[in-house]
Design a protein around this motif. Structure first.
Motif, mmCIF file in Angstrom:
data_model
loop_
_atom_site.group_PDB
_atom_site.id
_atom_site.type_symbol
_atom_site.label_atom_id
_atom_site.label_comp_id
_atom_site.label_asym_id
_atom_site.label_seq_id
_atom_site.Cartn_x
_atom_site.Cartn_y
_atom_site.Cartn_z
ATOM 1 N N CYS A 1 -4.694 0.403 -4.196
ATOM 2 C CA CYS A 1 -4.067 -0.421 -3.177
ATOM 3 C C CYS A 1 -5.245 -0.496 -1.934
ATOM 4 O O CYS A 1 -5.300 -1.774 -1.435
ATOM 5 C CB CYS A 1 -3.014 0.386 -2.187
ATOM 6 N N VAL B 1 0.784 -1.194 -0.003
ATOM 7 C CA VAL B 1 -0.064 -0.008 -0.238
ATOM 8 C C VAL B 1 0.839 1.087 0.122
ATOM 9 O O VAL B 1 1.833 1.278 0.846
ATOM 10 C CB VAL B 1 -1.023 -0.023 1.225
ATOM 11 N N MET C 1 -4.561 6.489 1.552
ATOM 12 C CA MET C 1 -3.862 5.122 0.798
ATOM 13 C C MET C 1 -4.307 5.316 -0.627
ATOM 14 O O MET C 1 -5.600 5.582 -1.012
ATOM 15 C CB MET C 1 -4.502 3.918 1.382
#
Ligand code: AMP
Length: 250
Positions: free
Chosen positions: A39, A7, A35
């Motif tokens: 991801c 991530v 994020m």
């Protein structure tokens, strides 16, 4: 089965980014970071496989500044089991990320590594492909469906004008496309619990990875400002303007 999910911490997709006055890059001061959306899809897919009983453990990895811990904790709140934060100074190139993930994969021995198809900050679309090459394993990129079958995984890929279904021998690298799933939102109790889950911190140097500096950004420019639109009185007027002013029809 163990899954490693990569991530990346990136500028939130809702933020209208500002280019630095000297065109050397994007101004990241006081900008909301999140994020990378692809991801989130990778985490969601791993969590769904765990819920189906196919996956036993999900390990989340992020390479970057210390604050990337927030994105790892966010992934844990969504259902991952533990995290690894590889601290690195400055921007992390796709090749550096791939080399780092390879070292982590050697340590963790995952059956699958799931990544986003691209990070929305650099739009590289390279890390998954590079990682598969470094690991010497199969890759299923732009996945819109993932089905594990014993020691193989069937991946439906979004390709130009259609879908391609391939079967990969595990261990394999998978990169997620937009339609693979719709990520869930984390529940507040899970966000609280995630703060106490195991998170290993290590540096690039400790892993023996040398950051790659073979690529230099020369210039970043904002898109040209759009000029204001006009209202037309009639369809005939519109056609006339498209023909004679915009010259997009003849
Ligand atoms: P890219 O190839 O750089 O566009 O990134 C594709 C994917 O690779 C991302 O969606 C992440 O899953 C992974 N990735 C790239 N850079 C990093 C990083 N610094 N930390 C963790 N994962 C990364």
């Amino acid at each position: 089965m163990k899954v490693l999910v990569a991530v990346k911490r990136v500028v939130d997709y809702n933020v209208k980014v500002r280019v630095k006055p000297d065109n050397s890059g994007i101004d990241l001061s006081n900008v909301k970071m999140s994020m990378n959306p692809f991801c989130e899809i990778a985490v969601e897919e791993a969590v769904r496989l765990k819920e189906k009983g196919v996956v036993a453990e999900i390990v989340v990895v992020s390479i970057g500044e210390a604050k990337a811990e927030e994105q790892i904790r966010a992934a844990i709140a969504l259902g991952a089991d533990r995290g690894i934060l590889v601290q690195a100074e400055g921007p992390v190139s796709s090749l550096t990320a791939a080399k780092t993930l390879k070292v982590i994969a050697e340590k963790e021995q995952p059956d699958m590594v799931i990544l986003g198809k691209q990070a929305i900050d650099s739009d590289n679309n390279q890390t998954g492909q590079m990682l598969a090459a470094l690991m010497g394993c199969a890759q299923g990129t732009f996945a819109s469906k993932v089905e594990v079958d014993g020691n193989q995984v069937q991946v439906t890929r979004e390709i130009d004008g259609g879908l391609q279904t391939i079967k990969l021998q595990l261990p394999a690298v998978i990169t997620t496309d937009l339609r693979l799933n719709e990520p869930r939102y984390a529940k507040l109790p899970d966000i609280m619990k995630a703060k106490k889950k195991p998170l290993e911190k290590i540096t690039l140097q400790e892993l023996g990875v040398v950051a790659c500096t073979s690529l230099t950004t020369l210039k970043v420019e904002a898109p040209a400002e759009r000029s204001a639109g006009i209202k037309v009185a009639s369809v005939a007027d519109l056609v006339e303007k498209l023909k004679n002013e915009a010259k997009v029809i003849s």
